[in-house]
Design a protein around this motif. Structure first.
Motif, PDB file in Angstrom:
ATOM      1  N   ARG A  30       1.632   1.414  -3.647  1.00  0.00           N
ATOM      2  CA  ARG A  30       0.367   1.253  -4.368  1.00  0.00           C
ATOM      3  C   ARG A  30       0.527   0.261  -5.520  1.00  0.00           C
ATOM      4  NH1 ARG A  30      -2.300   7.169  -5.135  1.00  0.00           N
ATOM      5  NH2 ARG A  30      -0.369   7.487  -6.288  1.00  0.00           N
ATOM      6  N   PRO A  74       0.800  -1.228   0.000  1.00  0.00           N
ATOM      7  CA  PRO A  74       0.000   0.000   0.000  1.00  0.00           C
ATOM      8  C   PRO A  74       0.830   1.273   0.000  1.00  0.00           C
ATOM      9  CG  PRO A  74      -0.020  -0.997   2.180  1.00  0.00           C
ATOM     10  CD  PRO A  74       0.691  -1.956   1.275  1.00  0.00           C
ATOM     11  N   GLU A  75       2.121   1.178   0.321  1.00  0.00           N
ATOM     12  CA  GLU A  75       2.968   2.368   0.290  1.00  0.00           C
ATOM     13  C   GLU A  75       3.350   2.703  -1.155  1.00  0.00           C
ATOM     14  OE1 GLU A  75       3.096   3.920   3.019  1.00  0.00           O
ATOM     15  OE2 GLU A  75       2.262   2.260   4.191  1.00  0.00           O
ATOM     16  N   SER A 122      -6.267   2.936   7.683  1.00  0.00           N
ATOM     17  CA  SER A 122      -4.830   3.219   7.677  1.00  0.00           C
ATOM     18  C   SER A 122      -4.326   3.701   6.316  1.00  0.00           C
ATOM     19  CB  SER A 122      -4.032   1.977   8.091  1.00  0.00           C
ATOM     20  OG  SER A 122      -4.257   0.903   7.183  1.00  0.00           O
ATOM     21  N   HIS A 123      -5.018   3.338   5.230  1.00  0.00           N
ATOM     22  CA  HIS A 123      -4.563   3.696   3.889  1.00  0.00           C
ATOM     23  C   HIS A 123      -5.771   4.133   3.056  1.00  0.00           C
ATOM     24  CE1 HIS A 123      -1.263   1.246   5.423  1.00  0.00           C
ATOM     25  NE2 HIS A 123      -0.487   1.874   4.551  1.00  0.00           N
ATOM     26  N   LEU A 152      -1.557  -3.092   6.132  1.00  0.00           N
ATOM     27  CA  LEU A 152      -2.868  -2.493   6.339  1.00  0.00           C
ATOM     28  C   LEU A 152      -3.325  -2.789   7.764  1.00  0.00           C
ATOM     29  CD1 LEU A 152      -4.530  -3.664   3.004  1.00  0.00           C
ATOM     30  CD2 LEU A 152      -4.071  -1.290   3.608  1.00  0.00           C
ATOM     31  N   ASP A 196      -6.285   5.040   0.089  1.00  0.00           N
ATOM     32  CA  ASP A 196      -6.432   4.603  -1.304  1.00  0.00           C
ATOM     33  C   ASP A 196      -6.974   3.184  -1.401  1.00  0.00           C
ATOM     34  OD1 ASP A 196      -5.311   7.002  -2.327  1.00  0.00           O
ATOM     35  OD2 ASP A 196      -3.309   6.249  -1.855  1.00  0.00           O
ATOM     36  N   VAL A 197      -7.190   2.541  -0.254  1.00  0.00           N
ATOM     37  CA  VAL A 197      -7.635   1.147  -0.224  1.00  0.00           C
ATOM     38  C   VAL A 197      -9.027   1.052   0.378  1.00  0.00           C
ATOM     39  CG1 VAL A 197      -7.155  -1.165   0.668  1.00  0.00           C
ATOM     40  CG2 VAL A 197      -5.253   0.336  -0.003  1.00  0.00           C
ATOM     41  N   SER A 210     -10.181   1.870   4.072  1.00  0.00           N
ATOM     42  CA  SER A 210      -9.200   1.466   5.076  1.00  0.00           C
ATOM     43  C   SER A 210      -8.893   2.626   6.006  1.00  0.00           C
ATOM     44  CB  SER A 210      -7.916   0.993   4.384  1.00  0.00           C
ATOM     45  OG  SER A 210      -6.842   0.916   5.302  1.00  0.00           O
TER      46      SER A 210
END
Length: 396
Positions: free
Chosen positions: A85, A82-83, A266-267, A248, A269-270, A264
């Protein structure tokens, strides 16, 4: 550059979500890719039927998404970063990586072994097409008088036991329940369930936790040996550890912790939908892993994604669990409504009417998957900052 949306999984949540996104977002601004390990849509709610020998319609995902603009990547997801992407995948074309701007994680769940010895080696399950077909082959080779033990008193266990007993009356079918069978049902619905089990000749072992599975038997916690030429394990579901390994934020269950919009925590974009989302229902409790929850969470996730990309207010969809719909073979079923605290209401629907209703729900879900962009609008929504044909950034 187009906004890249990647959907992981093409089950009830992922397939519906991909269709919704394609139906409502302009292909001039977005690129939608679905990643799935198998080439066809799996009707998970009917896999117990497949296992006992009934033929199900095969819906190839290539046909489902043909003409929609959705790209299909047949591959298994091996990791998410996720960092950066990106999503790591492996398939017939080898290992690869997909970049995304928005990710919808809908990889579903699998059978939970709970660390019970012998389950992985000797038990069967109906949580995937391949495992259901493996069970089907074993049952086909099981002669008259063979014994089948279904472990688990949840919806999957009840539906599997009744389907097997009705379709194969030559077999001796039993069910092992850790507690009281159908304890959550209303009194009338509970009587209906017990009558169905009696009618089908299913032996019930209540308050019986299974501590080990062997090739021809299962061992209960008190040491009792229950004969089983075939043990079908339906004692709960688990999610793949990919989400937890990715960094995540996840719950103890391994599900992705999301906010009210399925984003999410924490993220940003998710998003997550279906069994892999740890989402709170309207009653303040986590939504159960179920097809109904897949529908609610995928609708909320797609609505949020579309709204945020197009600069609109994010709507909220209902996140309420309405009840249990349990098939008891092909000609009987129970539809049990629940209240806001998930307690069974006194009213329930049973018998052939409930069975026809359940059949209609299943057919409707299958039809919806097969027609992902039904009633596609002629004009789909542009992104809030989308490139026009001259390449100039404009507000949609």
């Amino acid at each position: 550059m187009k906004h890249r949306i990647v959907v992981l999984g093409a089950g009830y949540a992922g397939a519906f979500a991909a269709g919704n996104l394609a139906r409502r977002l302009s292909p001039a601004d977005t690129e939608i890719t679905v990643v799935n390990a198998v080439p066809d849509f799996v009707e998970r709610m009917r896999l117990h039927q497949l296992a006992i020998g009934q033929d199900l319609a095969v819906r190839e995902l290539a046909d489902v998404f043909a003409g929609t603009g959705v790209r299909l990547r047949l591959a298994r997801v091996t990791g998410v970063d996720p960092e950066r992407r990106t999503v790591a995948v492996t398939g017939e074309d080898g290992d690869g990586e997909l970049a995304y701007d928005t990710l919808l994680y809908a990889l579903g769940s699998c059978v939970a072994h709970h660390g019970v010895p012998g389950v992985a080696e000797y038990a069967f399950d109906v949580t995937g097409r391949s495992s259901a077909l493996r069970l089907r082959e074993r049952l086909d080779n099981l002669g008259k008088g063979g014994t089948v033990l279904v472990v688990g008193e949840g919806l999957t266990g009840i539906e599997t036991a009744t389907e097997f007993a009705e379709s194969r009356p030559d077999l001796s079918v039993a069910l092992a329940a850790r507690g009281k069978l159908g304890a959550w049902l209303s009194p009338k619905a509970h009587r209906h369930l017990l009558q169905a089990f009696d009618r089908l000749g299913i032996t019930v072992h209540e308050h019986t936790g299974i501590e080990a599975v062997e090739p021809t038997r299962a061992i209960a916690a008190d040491g009792t040996s229950i004969p089983a030429d075939v043990t079908v394990w339906s004692a709960g579901f688990a999610v793949h550890p990919i989400a937890a390994a990715s960094g995540l934020e996840v719950a103890e269950t391994g599900q992705i912790v999301v906010d009210r919009t399925m984003r999410s925590v924490s993220h940003p974009d998710v998003y997550a939908a279906g069994d892999c989302a740890y989402a709170m229902g309207a009653n303040g409790r986590p939504l159960p892993m179920s097809c109904a929850s897949a529908g609610f969470t995928n609708m909320q996730a797609t609505a949020a994604i579309i709204a945020r990309l197009t600069g609109s207010e994010v709507p909220t969809t209902a996140l309420k669990y309405y009840g249990n719909h349990i098939s008891l073979g092909r000609r009987d079923a129970i539809f049990q409504m629940v209240d806001g605290n998930v307690r069974s209401k006194s009213w329930y629907l049973g018998g052939r009417t409930a069975a026809r209703l359940k059949s209609g729900v299943l057919k409707g879900a299958g039809w919806g998957i097969a027609h992902p962009t039904f009633c596609m609008p002629k004009r789909r929504r542009r992104l809030a900052t989308a490139p026009d044909r001259a390449g100039v950034r404009v507000a949609a």
